[in-house]
Design an enzyme around this catalytic site. Structure first.
Site, PDB file in Angstrom:
ATOM      1  N   LYS A 195       0.837  -1.218   0.000  1.00  0.00           N
ATOM      2  CA  LYS A 195       0.000   0.000   0.000  1.00  0.00           C
ATOM      3  C   LYS A 195       0.869   1.265   0.000  1.00  0.00           C
ATOM      4  O   LYS A 195       0.650   2.175  -0.785  1.00  0.00           O
ATOM      5  CB  LYS A 195      -0.907   0.047   1.250  1.00  0.00           C
ATOM      6  CG  LYS A 195      -1.861  -1.111   1.394  1.00  0.00           C
ATOM      7  CD  LYS A 195      -2.732  -0.951   2.630  1.00  0.00           C
ATOM      8  CE  LYS A 195      -1.973  -0.961   3.934  1.00  0.00           C
ATOM      9  NZ  LYS A 195      -1.303  -2.225   4.258  1.00  0.00           N
ATOM     10  N   ARG A 217      -9.533   1.687   8.787  1.00  0.00           N
ATOM     11  CA  ARG A 217      -9.218   0.281   9.060  1.00  0.00           C
ATOM     12  C   ARG A 217     -10.222  -0.374   9.974  1.00  0.00           C
ATOM     13  O   ARG A 217      -9.982  -1.471  10.483  1.00  0.00           O
ATOM     14  CB  ARG A 217      -7.884   0.183   9.775  1.00  0.00           C
ATOM     15  CG  ARG A 217      -6.751   0.348   8.874  1.00  0.00           C
ATOM     16  CD  ARG A 217      -5.544  -0.200   9.566  1.00  0.00           C
ATOM     17  NE  ARG A 217      -4.414   0.445   8.998  1.00  0.00           N
ATOM     18  CZ  ARG A 217      -3.201  -0.037   9.027  1.00  0.00           C
ATOM     19  NH1 ARG A 217      -2.963  -1.151   9.639  1.00  0.00           N
ATOM     20  NH2 ARG A 217      -2.238   0.599   8.470  1.00  0.00           N
ATOM     21  N   ARG A 226      11.759  -5.862   4.680  1.00  0.00           N
ATOM     22  CA  ARG A 226      11.567  -4.412   4.491  1.00  0.00           C
ATOM     23  C   ARG A 226      12.552  -3.623   5.369  1.00  0.00           C
ATOM     24  O   ARG A 226      12.805  -3.975   6.501  1.00  0.00           O
ATOM     25  CB  ARG A 226      10.143  -4.000   4.886  1.00  0.00           C
ATOM     26  CG  ARG A 226       9.989  -2.478   4.912  1.00  0.00           C
ATOM     27  CD  ARG A 226       8.577  -2.020   5.007  1.00  0.00           C
ATOM     28  NE  ARG A 226       7.851  -2.545   6.145  1.00  0.00           N
ATOM     29  CZ  ARG A 226       6.537  -2.446   6.280  1.00  0.00           C
ATOM     30  NH1 ARG A 226       5.818  -1.859   5.364  1.00  0.00           N
ATOM     31  NH2 ARG A 226       5.948  -2.953   7.339  1.00  0.00           N
ATOM     32  N   ARG A 258      11.412  -2.009  11.041  1.00  0.00           N
ATOM     33  CA  ARG A 258      10.342  -1.620  11.964  1.00  0.00           C
ATOM     34  C   ARG A 258      10.183  -2.659  13.072  1.00  0.00           C
ATOM     35  O   ARG A 258      10.304  -3.857  12.823  1.00  0.00           O
ATOM     36  CB  ARG A 258       9.021  -1.485  11.185  1.00  0.00           C
ATOM     37  CG  ARG A 258       8.845  -0.111  10.595  1.00  0.00           C
ATOM     38  CD  ARG A 258       7.697   0.008   9.662  1.00  0.00           C
ATOM     39  NE  ARG A 258       6.457  -0.611  10.090  1.00  0.00           N
ATOM     40  CZ  ARG A 258       5.334  -0.570   9.385  1.00  0.00           C
ATOM     41  NH1 ARG A 258       5.296   0.077   8.243  1.00  0.00           N
ATOM     42  NH2 ARG A 258       4.250  -1.157   9.809  1.00  0.00           N
TER      43      ARG A 258
HETATM   44  P1  AP5 Z   1       4.870  -1.535   1.790  1.00  0.00           P
HETATM   45  O1  AP5 Z   1       4.554  -0.663   0.631  1.00  0.00           O
HETATM   46  O2  AP5 Z   1       5.603  -0.927   2.943  1.00  0.00           O
HETATM   47  O3  AP5 Z   1       3.561  -2.328   2.272  1.00  0.00           O
HETATM   48  P2  AP5 Z   1       2.308  -1.840   3.107  1.00  0.00           P
HETATM   49  O4  AP5 Z   1       1.115  -2.528   2.579  1.00  0.00           O
HETATM   50  O5  AP5 Z   1       2.263  -0.332   3.166  1.00  0.00           O
HETATM   51  O6  AP5 Z   1       2.693  -2.470   4.501  1.00  0.00           O
HETATM   52  P3  AP5 Z   1       2.609  -1.916   5.990  1.00  0.00           P
HETATM   53  O7  AP5 Z   1       3.273  -2.957   6.847  1.00  0.00           O
HETATM   54  O8  AP5 Z   1       3.186  -0.520   6.113  1.00  0.00           O
HETATM   55  O9  AP5 Z   1       1.113  -1.899   6.248  1.00  0.00           O
HETATM   56  P4  AP5 Z   1       0.445  -1.964   7.610  1.00  0.00           P
HETATM   57  O10 AP5 Z   1      -0.910  -1.670   7.209  1.00  0.00           O
HETATM   58  O11 AP5 Z   1       0.636  -3.179   8.403  1.00  0.00           O
HETATM   59  O12 AP5 Z   1       1.301  -0.913   8.481  1.00  0.00           O
HETATM   60  P5  AP5 Z   1       1.087   0.624   8.806  1.00  0.00           P
HETATM   61  O13 AP5 Z   1       2.399   1.300   8.796  1.00  0.00           O
HETATM   62  O14 AP5 Z   1      -0.018   1.192   8.011  1.00  0.00           O
HETATM   63  O15 AP5 Z   1       5.733  -2.783   1.211  1.00  0.00           O
HETATM   64  C1  AP5 Z   1       6.216  -3.796   2.072  1.00  0.00           C
HETATM   65  C2  AP5 Z   1       7.615  -4.245   1.572  1.00  0.00           C
HETATM   66  O16 AP5 Z   1       7.489  -4.814   0.264  1.00  0.00           O
HETATM   67  C3  AP5 Z   1       8.630  -3.108   1.422  1.00  0.00           C
HETATM   68  O17 AP5 Z   1       9.902  -3.622   1.719  1.00  0.00           O
HETATM   69  C4  AP5 Z   1       8.553  -2.726  -0.072  1.00  0.00           C
HETATM   70  O18 AP5 Z   1       9.772  -2.191  -0.523  1.00  0.00           O
HETATM   71  C5  AP5 Z   1       8.262  -4.093  -0.702  1.00  0.00           C
HETATM   72  N1  AP5 Z   1       7.415  -3.987  -1.890  1.00  0.00           N
HETATM   73  C6  AP5 Z   1       6.228  -3.318  -2.002  1.00  0.00           C
HETATM   74  N2  AP5 Z   1       5.713  -3.481  -3.232  1.00  0.00           N
HETATM   75  C7  AP5 Z   1       6.590  -4.295  -3.890  1.00  0.00           C
HETATM   76  C8  AP5 Z   1       6.604  -4.841  -5.200  1.00  0.00           C
HETATM   77  N3  AP5 Z   1       5.620  -4.592  -6.081  1.00  0.00           N
HETATM   78  N4  AP5 Z   1       7.628  -5.654  -5.546  1.00  0.00           N
HETATM   79  C9  AP5 Z   1       8.621  -5.912  -4.673  1.00  0.00           C
HETATM   80  N5  AP5 Z   1       8.661  -5.419  -3.419  1.00  0.00           N
HETATM   81  C10 AP5 Z   1       7.664  -4.624  -3.037  1.00  0.00           C
HETATM   82  O19 AP5 Z   1       0.551   0.504  10.305  1.00  0.00           O
HETATM   83  C11 AP5 Z   1       1.410   0.113  11.358  1.00  0.00           C
HETATM   84  C12 AP5 Z   1       0.633   0.131  12.656  1.00  0.00           C
HETATM   85  O20 AP5 Z   1       0.130   1.461  12.911  1.00  0.00           O
HETATM   86  C13 AP5 Z   1      -0.615  -0.774  12.698  1.00  0.00           C
HETATM   87  O21 AP5 Z   1      -0.309  -2.112  13.044  1.00  0.00           O
HETATM   88  C14 AP5 Z   1      -1.450  -0.060  13.778  1.00  0.00           C
HETATM   89  O22 AP5 Z   1      -0.954  -0.357  15.077  1.00  0.00           O
HETATM   90  C15 AP5 Z   1      -1.166   1.423  13.498  1.00  0.00           C
HETATM   91  N6  AP5 Z   1      -2.147   2.005  12.552  1.00  0.00           N
HETATM   92  C16 AP5 Z   1      -1.905   2.523  11.325  1.00  0.00           C
HETATM   93  N7  AP5 Z   1      -3.044   2.980  10.762  1.00  0.00           N
HETATM   94  C17 AP5 Z   1      -4.029   2.755  11.647  1.00  0.00           C
HETATM   95  C18 AP5 Z   1      -5.439   2.972  11.642  1.00  0.00           C
HETATM   96  N8  AP5 Z   1      -6.070   3.527  10.594  1.00  0.00           N
HETATM   97  N9  AP5 Z   1      -6.153   2.589  12.739  1.00  0.00           N
HETATM   98  C19 AP5 Z   1      -5.554   2.040  13.813  1.00  0.00           C
HETATM   99  N10 AP5 Z   1      -4.222   1.781  13.881  1.00  0.00           N
HETATM  100  C20 AP5 Z   1      -3.467   2.148  12.812  1.00  0.00           C
END
Ligand code: AP5
Length: 215
Positions: free
Chosen positions: A13, A88, A127, A160
């Site tokens: 994402k 979410r 990552r 992370r």
């Molecule tokens: P990446 O693009 O980083 O993937 P992502 O889907 O954004 O993964 P996240 O882990 O960031 O999502 P998440 O929803 O768990 O975490 P968030 O930070 O939002 O890609 C992943 C890896 O793959 C990278 O190494 C990238 O380089 C590689 N990659 C990507 N695309 C590729 C491709 N096509 N080919 C090859 N490699 C590729 O949330 C973290 C925490 O914050 C949550 O657990 C929660 O505690 C809190 N939080 C955040 N938002 C909320 C909310 N709305 N409500 C409540 N809590 C929240």
């Protein structure tokens, strides 16, 4: 254009949000990054969020909604934005309706990114990200020019805390239970466009232009 990017952790994402932001010129609003910044700065919101994030739980709705509402009041998002990681939960989806309503705006599209469980595990465990500018790398597929150093700002890349296997598995469960159900809501409204998180990085811009054409 007002776009939500939804999908399991590690589906890509954040990576996609940055590409779409570059192509269309809209600000990317990433709740995970905003929460990590609040934790690092030790703000009130950050202190509350830290415990939830370490365990891979969703941060309390009131905290996240507060942060997003404040961000969407800024003038740079008046013409459009890309929401990465919000909403979410059903409560957050309702809150987004309310915020958009106040702005006199509508949500154009929900981009739903799918990926296989084995892809997700490999992506998250390999990552590395930049704690300063948020750039995202992958130790096999998206390498920085200099090992361990961010191409964009020169900071030291980090893994992370929530990218450890046990926490990743829990984040996936939380996604299935609390986030996946809101897809149905957006499907009923005809807003969902599904895309494959398995595409190679250089295939994403073409796919994005095709999927978002006309918006
Ligand atoms: P990446 O693009 O980083 O993937 P992502 O889907 O954004 O993964 P996240 O882990 O960031 O999502 P998440 O929803 O768990 O975490 P968030 O930070 O939002 O890609 C992943 C890896 O793959 C990278 O190494 C990238 O380089 C590689 N990659 C990507 N695309 C590729 C491709 N096509 N080919 C090859 N490699 C590729 O949330 C973290 C925490 O914050 C949550 O657990 C929660 O505690 C809190 N939080 C955040 N938002 C909320 C909310 N709305 N409500 C409540 N809590 C929240």
């Amino acid at each position: 254009m007002r776009l939500v990017i939804l999908g399991p952790p590690g589906s890509g994402k954040g990576t996609r949000a940055k590409i779409i932001g570059r192509i269309f010129g809209y600000p990317v609003v990433t709740t995970g990054a905003m929460l990590r910044e609040a934790v690092a700065a030790g703000t009130e919101y950050g202190k509350i969020a830290e415990g939830y994030m370490k365990k891979g739980e969703l941060v309390r709705d009131d905290v996240v909604i507060g942060i997003v509402e404040e961000r969407l009041r800024k003038p740079d998002v008046e013409e459009g934005f890309i929401l990465d990681g919000f909403p979410r939960s059903v409560n957050q989806a309702r809150a987004l309706d309310r915020i958009l309503n106040k702005m006199g705006a509508i949500l154009d599209v929900v981009m739903y990114v799918t990926a296989k469980p084995e892809t997700i595990l490999s992506r998250l465990s390999l990552r590395r990200s930049c704690p300063k500018c948020g750039a995202i790398y992958h130790l096999k597929d998206i390498l920085p020019k200099v090992e361990g150093v961010c191409d964009e700002c020169g900071s030291k890349l980090v893994q992370r805390d929530d990218d450890k296997e046990a926490i990743i598995l829990h984040r996936l469960e939380v996604y299935e239970q609390q986030t996946f159900p809101i897809l149905e809501r957006y499907e009923r409204l005809g807003k969902v466009r599904e895309v494959s998180g398995e595409l190679k990085i250089d295939e994403i811009p073409g796919e994005v232009e095709r999927v978002l054409k006309g918006l």
